[in-house]
Design an enzyme around this catalytic site. Structure first.
Site, PDB file in Angstrom:
ATOM      1  N   ASP A  67       0.815  -1.213   0.000  1.00 14.38           N
ATOM      2  CA  ASP A  67       0.000   0.000   0.000  1.00 14.38           C
ATOM      3  C   ASP A  67       0.847   1.261   0.000  1.00 14.38           C
ATOM      4  O   ASP A  67       2.066   1.213   0.194  1.00 14.38           O
ATOM      5  CB  ASP A  67      -0.962  -0.015   1.201  1.00 14.38           C
ATOM      6  N   ASN A 136      -7.773  -2.656  14.302  1.00 14.26           N
ATOM      7  CA  ASN A 136      -9.178  -2.889  13.915  1.00 14.26           C
ATOM      8  C   ASN A 136      -9.322  -4.106  12.986  1.00 14.26           C
ATOM      9  O   ASN A 136     -10.376  -4.315  12.399  1.00 14.26           O
ATOM     10  CB  ASN A 136      -9.763  -1.637  13.237  1.00 14.26           C
ATOM     11  N   HIS A 138      -7.508  -4.674  10.215  1.00 14.97           N
ATOM     12  CA  HIS A 138      -7.206  -4.477   8.793  1.00 14.97           C
ATOM     13  C   HIS A 138      -5.916  -5.190   8.397  1.00 14.97           C
ATOM     14  O   HIS A 138      -5.040  -5.425   9.229  1.00 14.97           O
ATOM     15  CB  HIS A 138      -7.187  -2.988   8.403  1.00 14.97           C
ATOM     16  N   GLU A 143      -9.724  -1.916   5.232  1.00 19.26           N
ATOM     17  CA  GLU A 143     -10.392  -1.585   6.484  1.00 19.26           C
ATOM     18  C   GLU A 143     -11.649  -2.449   6.651  1.00 19.26           C
ATOM     19  O   GLU A 143     -12.098  -3.084   5.675  1.00 19.26           O
ATOM     20  CB  GLU A 143     -10.796  -0.097   6.466  1.00 19.26           C
TER      21      GLU A 143
HETATM   22  C1  F6R Z   1       1.300  -1.303   6.106  1.00 15.06           C
HETATM   23  C2  F6R Z   1       0.119  -2.126   6.298  1.00 15.06           C
HETATM   24  C3  F6R Z   1      -0.713  -2.012   7.534  1.00 15.06           C
HETATM   25  C4  F6R Z   1       0.089  -2.324   8.801  1.00 15.06           C
HETATM   26  C5  F6R Z   1      -0.794  -2.260  10.044  1.00 15.06           C
HETATM   27  C6  F6R Z   1       0.010  -2.434  11.303  1.00 15.06           C
HETATM   28  O1  F6R Z   1       1.905  -1.608   4.862  1.00 15.06           O
HETATM   29  O2  F6R Z   1      -0.171  -2.881   5.445  1.00 15.06           O
HETATM   30  O3  F6R Z   1      -1.794  -2.901   7.449  1.00 15.06           O
HETATM   31  O4  F6R Z   1       0.650  -3.588   8.688  1.00 15.06           O
HETATM   32  O5  F6R Z   1      -1.458  -1.037  10.093  1.00 15.06           O
HETATM   33  O6  F6R Z   1       0.884  -1.360  11.452  1.00 15.06           O
HETATM   34  P1  F6R Z   1       2.001  -1.327  12.587  1.00 15.06           P
HETATM   35  O7  F6R Z   1       3.001  -2.375  12.237  1.00 15.06           O
HETATM   36  O8  F6R Z   1       2.585   0.066  12.491  1.00 15.06           O
HETATM   37  O9  F6R Z   1       1.305  -1.596  13.865  1.00 15.06           O
END
Ligand code: F6R
Length: 247
Positions: A67, A136, A138, A143
């Site tokens: 992403d 959450n 995701h 989301e």
């Molecule tokens: C980022 C991504 C997000 C993160 C998730 C956890 O490329 O795909 O889904 O993996 O938001 O983020 P952290 O590791 O910062 O807790």
């Protein structure tokens, strides 16, 4: 899905790095799916170390990131392209042209998303996908509400994700409201998936992912249907799992 638990985040990161190194060794032209965020930082540090120690040949590895924020240039220090260069690509011997991150500045975002999917297909599909998990539930920026058939597309970030990610920006108002993300279907096509999570704040999402109902309300739960998926968890992130699910 398999679950392995480690005492510390460092051990979790090292285990993930070793798994990636092993797969790269057995398939030097492997196609990797990569993630950003806080969780993979230790893993990328460990991968850089392991790659050096083992003189791993990364010249034919191809990568696709999950992403990117919309509206941040590649040289913005919170863009995911910047993150990947800083934490991994600039530290290993991978040709930059082998690395792909969605272009959040594209004038035609829809065409860029379609081209991204095509590029993955042309590369032969993703062999090994790394994922983190949002509080959450995701994965990537899929989301709650994201469907099992979703593909690379533009999405609105939830207020929870904007709040979570504001820790990287001066102020919450600077966090982009939209992103480009690979979809659930795009992710599920990977041959193998490794999800890493650490911290008590992830425990609830991890428990729902592994033991909850499969539902778009918790997008990570779709991974229960993947035939080759492993969760590498630090102890606190695994604290709400039933003892029966641990390997
Ligand atoms: C980022 C991504 C997000 C993160 C998730 C956890 O490329 O795909 O889904 O993996 O938001 O983020 P952290 O590791 O910062 O807790």
């Amino acid at each position: 899905m398999k679950v392995r638990v480690f005492d510390t985040s460092d051990e979790m990161g090292l285990a993930a790095a070793k798994l990636f190194a092993e797969r790269i060794r057995s398939k030097p032209d492997i196609v990797l799916g990569l993630a950003t965020g806080s969780t993979p930082v230790r893993m990328y540090d460990a991968l850089v170390r392991v790659a050096k120690e083992d003189e791993l040949d990364l010249s034919r590895v191809v990568t696709f990131n999950l992403d990117e924020y919309i509206g941040l240039r590649a040289d913005h220090d919170q863009s995911y392209r910047y993150f990947m260069n800083e934490h991994l690509f600039d530290k290993i011997s991978i040709p930059k042209e082998n690395t792909h991150v969605p272009d959040g500045m594209a004038s035609d975002l829809e065409a860029m998303c379609a081209a991204y999917e095509e590029a993955i297909e042309e590369a032969g599909g993703i062999d090994l996908q790394l994922l983190g998990i949002g509080g959450n539930g995701h994965i990537a920026f899929n989301e709650p509400g994201s469907g099992a058939d979703s593909r690379t597309r533009v999405v609105d970030l939830t207020s929870e994700t904007i709040r979570d990610n504001s820790r990287f920006f001066q102020d919450e108002s600077e966090v982009p409201r939209q992103a480009v993300t690979m979809g659930i279907a795009s992710i599920m096509e990977a041959q193998e998936i490794v999800l890493i999570a650490d911290g008590a704040h992830k425990a609830d999402a991890v428990a729902k992912a592994v033991e909850g109902d499969i539902s778009s309300a918790v997008p990570v739960s779709f991974l229960q249907k993947h035939p080759n998926c492993i969760f590498l968890l630090e102890r606190e992130a695994a604290s709400r799992l039933s003892p029966g699910v641990l390997e």
